[in-house]
Scaffold this motif. Sequence first.
Motif, PDB file in Angstrom:
ATOM      1  N   VAL A 119       0.847  -1.253   0.105  1.00  9.43           N
ATOM      2  CA  VAL A 119      -0.007  -0.250  -0.046  1.00  9.43           C
ATOM      3  C   VAL A 119       0.851   1.229   0.006  1.00  9.43           C
ATOM      4  CG1 VAL A 119      -1.648   1.220   1.110  1.00  9.43           C
ATOM      5  CG2 VAL A 119      -1.639  -1.189   1.212  1.00  9.43           C
ATOM      6  N   ALA A 120       0.629   2.202  -0.882  1.00 12.61           N
ATOM      7  CA  ALA A 120       1.370   3.330  -0.967  1.00 12.61           C
ATOM      8  C   ALA A 120       0.270   4.485  -0.687  1.00 12.61           C
ATOM      9  CB  ALA A 120       2.020   3.589  -2.378  1.00 12.61           C
ATOM     10  N   TYR A 121       0.748   5.392   0.130  1.00 17.65           N
ATOM     11  CA  TYR A 121       0.027   6.688   0.603  1.00 17.65           C
ATOM     12  C   TYR A 121       0.210   7.830  -0.194  1.00 17.65           C
ATOM     13  CZ  TYR A 121      -1.418   3.115   4.141  1.00 17.65           C
ATOM     14  OH  TYR A 121      -1.901   2.150   4.826  1.00 17.65           O
ATOM     15  N   ILE A 122      -0.872   8.243  -1.028  1.00 18.71           N
ATOM     16  CA  ILE A 122      -0.402   9.356  -2.206  1.00 18.71           C
ATOM     17  C   ILE A 122      -0.764  10.764  -1.253  1.00 18.71           C
ATOM     18  CG2 ILE A 122      -1.026  10.156  -4.249  1.00 18.71           C
ATOM     19  CD1 ILE A 122       0.505   7.728  -4.150  1.00 18.71           C
ATOM     20  N   ASP A 123      -1.817  10.574  -0.253  1.00 16.19           N
ATOM     21  CA  ASP A 123      -2.409  11.702   0.559  1.00 16.19           C
ATOM     22  C   ASP A 123      -2.812  11.058   1.772  1.00 16.19           C
ATOM     23  OD1 ASP A 123      -3.496  13.717   1.796  1.00 16.19           O
ATOM     24  OD2 ASP A 123      -3.957  14.934  -0.020  1.00 16.19           O
TER      25      ASP A 123
END
Length: 218
Positions: A119-123
């Motif tokens: 999971v990558a958090y963009i905002d």
Amino acid sequence: MSETRHLFATPFVIDRLQSAEGISALREAILAEQARDQAGVQISNLGGWHSNTKMLEWGGEAARALAHKAMTMADEATGFAYPDEASQSSWVPEMWANVSGRGHANQYHTHPGSFWSAVAYIDDGYDGATHGPAGAALGGELQLSDPRMPMVRMTAPTLRLKDQNGIAQKSEPTMRPATGLIVMFPSWLQHAVRPFHGTGTRISVAINLIPARKLQDG
């Protein structure tokens, strides 16, 4: 004196995205796809918007770079039973986006068929309010479940196994997202997202990595 060995550890890998331009490009691509396909799909999400799994097609170069980042993390965290397997194996990535607002969450689920999930958090949607009691009340944490299923049926629910540092282990550890953070864990690990109560918009990208054999020439 007795010796304790900690077997069958569950890896949880944490890294950061280094390109602010890449994060911005991902955000723009995701919001554009949300505008194009407002219905999205319903899988584990409780509210919010879940894209189709074709983000590698509509996410542009930034999506491909993110997939490469996840595959690099997987390469570093994966071993092989036989040394020659490393040169014969590759990853097939699958990617989608989630956009969440106040009250949205994700129920517990796993990702069958994959080896690693990321999971990558963009905002993160917290708008900078992440510290102290006010920050804690915003929710939205990634929550993991102890995969040793018999543990949840024990008759002494207050007992905990100690970790390698002698600290009692949590049965449902959590991690607070942060913009630019990327995490990776085995796809069989149950995970959920607690209800989000931030004032901003949470945007994240999920990635599945499916192991595959490289095609041989000739």
